[in-house]
Design a protein around this motif. Sequence first.
Motif, PDB file in Angstrom:
ATOM      1  N   TYR A   2      35.207  35.913  37.663  1.00  0.00           N
ATOM      2  CA  TYR A   2      34.131  36.044  36.685  1.00  0.00           C
ATOM      3  C   TYR A   2      34.117  34.847  35.738  1.00  0.00           C
ATOM      4  O   TYR A   2      35.138  34.210  35.495  1.00  0.00           O
TER       5      TYR A   2
ATOM      6  N   SER B 198      29.462  36.349  38.340  1.00  0.00           N
ATOM      7  CA  SER B 198      30.453  36.871  39.268  1.00  0.00           C
ATOM      8  C   SER B 198      30.445  36.036  40.538  1.00  0.00           C
ATOM      9  O   SER B 198      29.418  35.470  40.913  1.00  0.00           O
TER      10      SER B 198
ATOM     11  N   THR C 137      37.049  39.108  43.355  1.00  0.00           N
ATOM     12  CA  THR C 137      35.974  38.581  42.532  1.00  0.00           C
ATOM     13  C   THR C 137      36.534  37.792  41.349  1.00  0.00           C
ATOM     14  O   THR C 137      37.538  38.190  40.749  1.00  0.00           O
TER      15      THR C 137
END
Length: 123
Positions: free
Chosen positions: A79, A21, A77
């Motif tokens: 990933y 992440s 965020t």
Amino acid sequence: QVQLVESGGGLVQAGGSLRLSCAASGRTFSSLVMGWFRQAPGKGREFVGAIGGNTNTHSADSLKGRFTISRDNAKNTVYLQMNSLKPEDTAVYYCAARQVRLLSSFPSNYDYWGQGTQVTVSS
């Protein structure tokens, strides 16, 4: 200014999976192109994948099918899902952000970098 903080690295056996992440702060996240790179000891920084604000993606051909990049703009965020890991995937993985809204595989085109997270794959 954009601050990037990676997490999720660690030690995993070959064939295993990890999800990295990268949390971003400091600028409208959805406007940024986000990239993942990696650097193994003694080697240059290698492109892994990039994703635009509209979730269009570009991935390294050698990693397609095993690595998937995604983002959640509500959480600021990005990933990196890594499956079927191999010892040669061992590296420090970096998250990067680019203000120009074009995907790029060149590290020099990215404006901000995280500190990196170590991924070690044992055989």
